[in-house]
Design a protein around this motif. Structure first.
Motif, PDB file in Angstrom:
ATOM      1  N   ALA A 149     -22.830  -7.648  49.665  1.00 37.51           N
ATOM      2  CA  ALA A 149     -23.345  -6.566  49.774  1.00 37.51           C
ATOM      3  C   ALA A 149     -22.974  -5.608  51.041  1.00 37.51           C
ATOM      4  O   ALA A 149     -22.708  -4.369  50.861  1.00 37.51           O
ATOM      5  CB  ALA A 149     -24.985  -6.793  49.886  1.00 37.51           C
ATOM      6  N   MET A 150     -22.660  -6.327  52.054  1.00 39.60           N
ATOM      7  CA  MET A 150     -22.355  -5.488  53.305  1.00 39.60           C
ATOM      8  C   MET A 150     -20.795  -5.228  53.257  1.00 39.60           C
ATOM      9  O   MET A 150     -20.569  -4.395  53.961  1.00 39.60           O
ATOM     10  CB  MET A 150     -22.516  -6.519  54.512  1.00 39.60           C
ATOM     11  N   SER A 151     -20.145  -5.877  52.209  1.00 39.57           N
ATOM     12  CA  SER A 151     -18.660  -5.650  52.372  1.00 39.57           C
ATOM     13  C   SER A 151     -17.973  -4.658  51.493  1.00 39.57           C
ATOM     14  O   SER A 151     -16.852  -4.277  51.639  1.00 39.57           O
ATOM     15  CB  SER A 151     -17.908  -6.974  52.366  1.00 39.57           C
ATOM     16  N   ILE A 152     -18.842  -4.262  50.134  1.00 45.23           N
ATOM     17  CA  ILE A 152     -18.375  -3.592  49.110  1.00 45.23           C
ATOM     18  C   ILE A 152     -18.381  -2.257  49.666  1.00 45.23           C
ATOM     19  O   ILE A 152     -19.497  -1.664  50.149  1.00 45.23           O
ATOM     20  CB  ILE A 152     -19.085  -3.822  48.047  1.00 45.23           C
ATOM     21  N   THR A 153     -17.212  -1.353  49.469  1.00 46.51           N
ATOM     22  CA  THR A 153     -17.213  -0.044  49.410  1.00 46.51           C
ATOM     23  C   THR A 153     -17.485   0.731  48.154  1.00 46.51           C
ATOM     24  O   THR A 153     -16.979   0.350  47.195  1.00 46.51           O
ATOM     25  CB  THR A 153     -15.973   0.531  50.367  1.00 46.51           C
ATOM     26  N   PHE A 191     -18.862 -11.341  43.868  1.00 51.08           N
ATOM     27  CA  PHE A 191     -20.033 -11.208  43.228  1.00 51.08           C
ATOM     28  C   PHE A 191     -20.227 -11.828  42.178  1.00 51.08           C
ATOM     29  O   PHE A 191     -21.244 -12.318  41.636  1.00 51.08           O
ATOM     30  CB  PHE A 191     -20.524  -9.709  43.562  1.00 51.08           C
ATOM     31  N   SER A 192     -19.199 -11.654  41.207  1.00 58.16           N
ATOM     32  CA  SER A 192     -19.033 -12.363  39.955  1.00 58.16           C
ATOM     33  C   SER A 192     -19.458 -13.941  40.280  1.00 58.16           C
ATOM     34  O   SER A 192     -20.207 -14.554  39.332  1.00 58.16           O
ATOM     35  CB  SER A 192     -17.890 -12.026  39.096  1.00 58.16           C
ATOM     36  N   VAL A 193     -18.570 -14.459  41.159  1.00 59.84           N
ATOM     37  CA  VAL A 193     -18.702 -15.826  41.114  1.00 59.84           C
ATOM     38  C   VAL A 193     -20.324 -16.153  41.731  1.00 59.84           C
ATOM     39  O   VAL A 193     -20.628 -17.259  41.403  1.00 59.84           O
ATOM     40  CB  VAL A 193     -17.575 -16.390  42.311  1.00 59.84           C
ATOM     41  N   ILE A 368     -26.156  -0.905  42.486  1.00 59.70           N
ATOM     42  CA  ILE A 368     -26.193  -1.720  41.727  1.00 59.70           C
ATOM     43  C   ILE A 368     -26.079  -3.138  41.872  1.00 59.70           C
ATOM     44  O   ILE A 368     -26.791  -4.066  41.180  1.00 59.70           O
ATOM     45  CB  ILE A 368     -24.860  -1.199  40.737  1.00 59.70           C
ATOM     46  N   LEU A 369     -25.582  -3.600  42.849  1.00 57.42           N
ATOM     47  CA  LEU A 369     -25.383  -4.942  43.431  1.00 57.42           C
ATOM     48  C   LEU A 369     -26.916  -5.411  43.819  1.00 57.42           C
ATOM     49  O   LEU A 369     -27.480  -6.393  43.184  1.00 57.42           O
ATOM     50  CB  LEU A 369     -24.694  -4.975  44.697  1.00 57.42           C
ATOM     51  N   LEU A 374     -31.944  -8.173  42.717  1.00 60.81           N
ATOM     52  CA  LEU A 374     -33.409  -7.958  42.439  1.00 60.81           C
ATOM     53  C   LEU A 374     -33.865  -8.532  41.072  1.00 60.81           C
ATOM     54  O   LEU A 374     -34.890  -9.594  40.951  1.00 60.81           O
ATOM     55  CB  LEU A 374     -33.880  -6.748  42.673  1.00 60.81           C
ATOM     56  N   GLU A 375     -33.309  -8.124  40.099  1.00 62.38           N
ATOM     57  CA  GLU A 375     -33.724  -8.746  38.683  1.00 62.38           C
ATOM     58  C   GLU A 375     -33.331 -10.124  38.629  1.00 62.38           C
ATOM     59  O   GLU A 375     -34.330 -10.729  37.523  1.00 62.38           O
ATOM     60  CB  GLU A 375     -32.724  -7.933  37.536  1.00 62.38           C
ATOM     61  N   ASN A 376     -32.401 -10.721  39.144  1.00 62.42           N
ATOM     62  CA  ASN A 376     -32.165 -12.231  38.968  1.00 62.42           C
ATOM     63  C   ASN A 376     -33.124 -13.111  40.189  1.00 62.42           C
ATOM     64  O   ASN A 376     -32.910 -14.243  40.178  1.00 62.42           O
ATOM     65  CB  ASN A 376     -30.577 -12.481  39.246  1.00 62.42           C
TER      66      ASN A 376
END
Length: 411
Positions: A149-153, A191-193, A368-369, A374-376
């Motif tokens: 979460a901290m690394s995505i632009t 994130f997918s992994v 979105i992330l 949260l939903e999971n």
């Protein structure tokens, strides 16, 4: 097949009308103050949700959003489609040839801009997990998510800021965009992994899921891209324009989304990769891209961002120290990592700072992330609120801070 009742349909249309109307009003207000439309759309959701409407007019909130589970389920379907389409157009922004043309400099900025914030985002939540809101979940998984979460632009936000500053076609602008592209692809892959670790109902084992994910990524960015490039001229020539290319784009976007959802990753990853492969084709015209962008950004995107505010009470879940900690980690990681990468690539200190500030914009991708986590059940509502605030603050401050750094440089 079950269908919505008369009252369900009325309620659903009222929900959609209220969300789109308020989103448009506040998006216009935000843009008047030179802010991204997403800021206004999020504010519209906070007003329509339990934070404002639910607190001051609980009867109206219950009637509109809490009294009809069937209408809410239908609305959730719209929101799921909106998320997939948002990632699809984020993928369309990625131009792989631009990444290759920037070479080592873009790789240096993107990797350092990914690794440094990832490490900071991992270490603090791992050793202070209770402060960051982990109750009884998996601490390693939680920390991996926070690092990601901290690394995505947010590539679309970065592009918009650079265009507003007339920097998009400059050497620095191209470098920031190329770096953000690499950053996005690697970040979403990580994130997918992470999502596959959570076991989202896939029939495959963890290692099989990771293997197929990497294989699918490689296929889409190589052979998939070649196939699309061969098929698009036929589509443009033989089918009605722009209807043919638009309907087929959407169809294959949903197919890719369904495939990655089946894998146990998330539908957004398939949509993002399809967008990358399609957007990089020379036969996907800018006009066709613009039509897709306008359609999604003005109808589906507002529904998604308004829905954020409907899920959570931002007042009761706001925690000052947690929000400040998330902001500090996000700013330090991106600015130090990307800035140092730019400095190594030959930029001076002020220019490197400007690159760091440019890469710091999080925007929609962060939200979105956070929502998926949260939903999971990976994060709680307090941390989600902190992540949303961080996404807004980084998006709003990125442009002004870049201007400041470049102004200082010119003195």
């Amino acid at each position: 097949m079950e269908s919505l009742s008369h009252q369900d349909v009325v309620n659903l249309f009222l929900q959609l009308a209220a969300m789109l109307l308020l989103a448009r009003v506040f998006a216009e207000i935000a843009q008047k103050f030179n802010q991204p439309a997403v800021v206004g759309e999020l504010l519209a959701g906070i007003i329509l949700g339990p934070t404002i409407l639910g607190t001051f007019f609980p009867g109206a909130f219950d009637f509109l959003f809490a009294s009809n589970p069937s209408a809410n389920l239908a609305l959730d379907g719209f929101v799921q489609i909106a998320v997939v389409l948002l990632l699809f157009i984020a993928g369309l922004e990625v131009e792989l040839h631009l990444v290759w043309s920037q070479g080592k400099s873009a790789l240096s900025i993107s990797l350092l801009g990914l690794v440094v914030p990832f490490v900071l985002g991992f270490i603090f939540p791992y050793y202070f997990s209770s402060f960051f809101g982990l109750a009884d979940g998996d601490r390693l998984l939680f920390s991996l998510f926070m690092g990601t979460a901290m690394s995505i632009t947010a590539l679309p936000v970065v592009v918009r800021i650079l265009m507003d500053m007339n920097l998009f076609k400059t050497k620095m602008g191209m470098l920031i965009v190329a770096s953000a592209m690499v950053n996005d692809i690697i970040g979403w892959l990580i994130f997918s992994v992470i999502l596959s670790f959570m076991g989202k109902g896939s029939s495959l084992s963890l290692m099989q899921t990771i293997g197929v994910t990497l294989l699918f990524t490689f296929f889409m960015l190589t052979l998939g891209k070649i196939i699309i490039n061969r098929v698009l001229p036929w589509v443009n020539k033989k089918l009605a324009w722009p209807g043919g290319v638009l309907s087929l784009s959407m169809a294959f976007c949903f197919l890719a989304a369904a495939f990655t959802e089946w894998l146990g990753i998330h539908s957004i990853f398939g949509a993002f990769l399809l967008g990358v492969a399609l957007g990089d084709s020379e036969h996907m015209s800018e006009r066709a891209k613009e039509i897709v962008h306008q359609f999604i950004n003005n109808i589906f995107a507002p529904l998604f961002f308004v829905s954020i505010g409907l899920k959570i009470n931002f007042f009761t879940n706001f925690e000052l120290m947690l929000t400040l900690a998330v902001l500090a980690i996000s700013f330090a990681g991106k600015i130090v990592g990307s800035g140092f990468g730019a400095y190594k690539g030959g930029f001076n200190v002020k220019e490197s700072l400007a690159v760091g500030f440019g890469m710091n914009a999080r925007g929609a991708m962060e939200i979105i992330l956070g929502l998926i986590a949260l939903e999971n059940g990976l994060i709680d509502e307090k941390l989600f609120v902190a992540l949303v605030i961080m996404a807004i603050v980084t998006s709003m401050s990125s442009g002004p801070l870049m201007k400041w750094a470049l102004k200082e440089k010119s003195k």
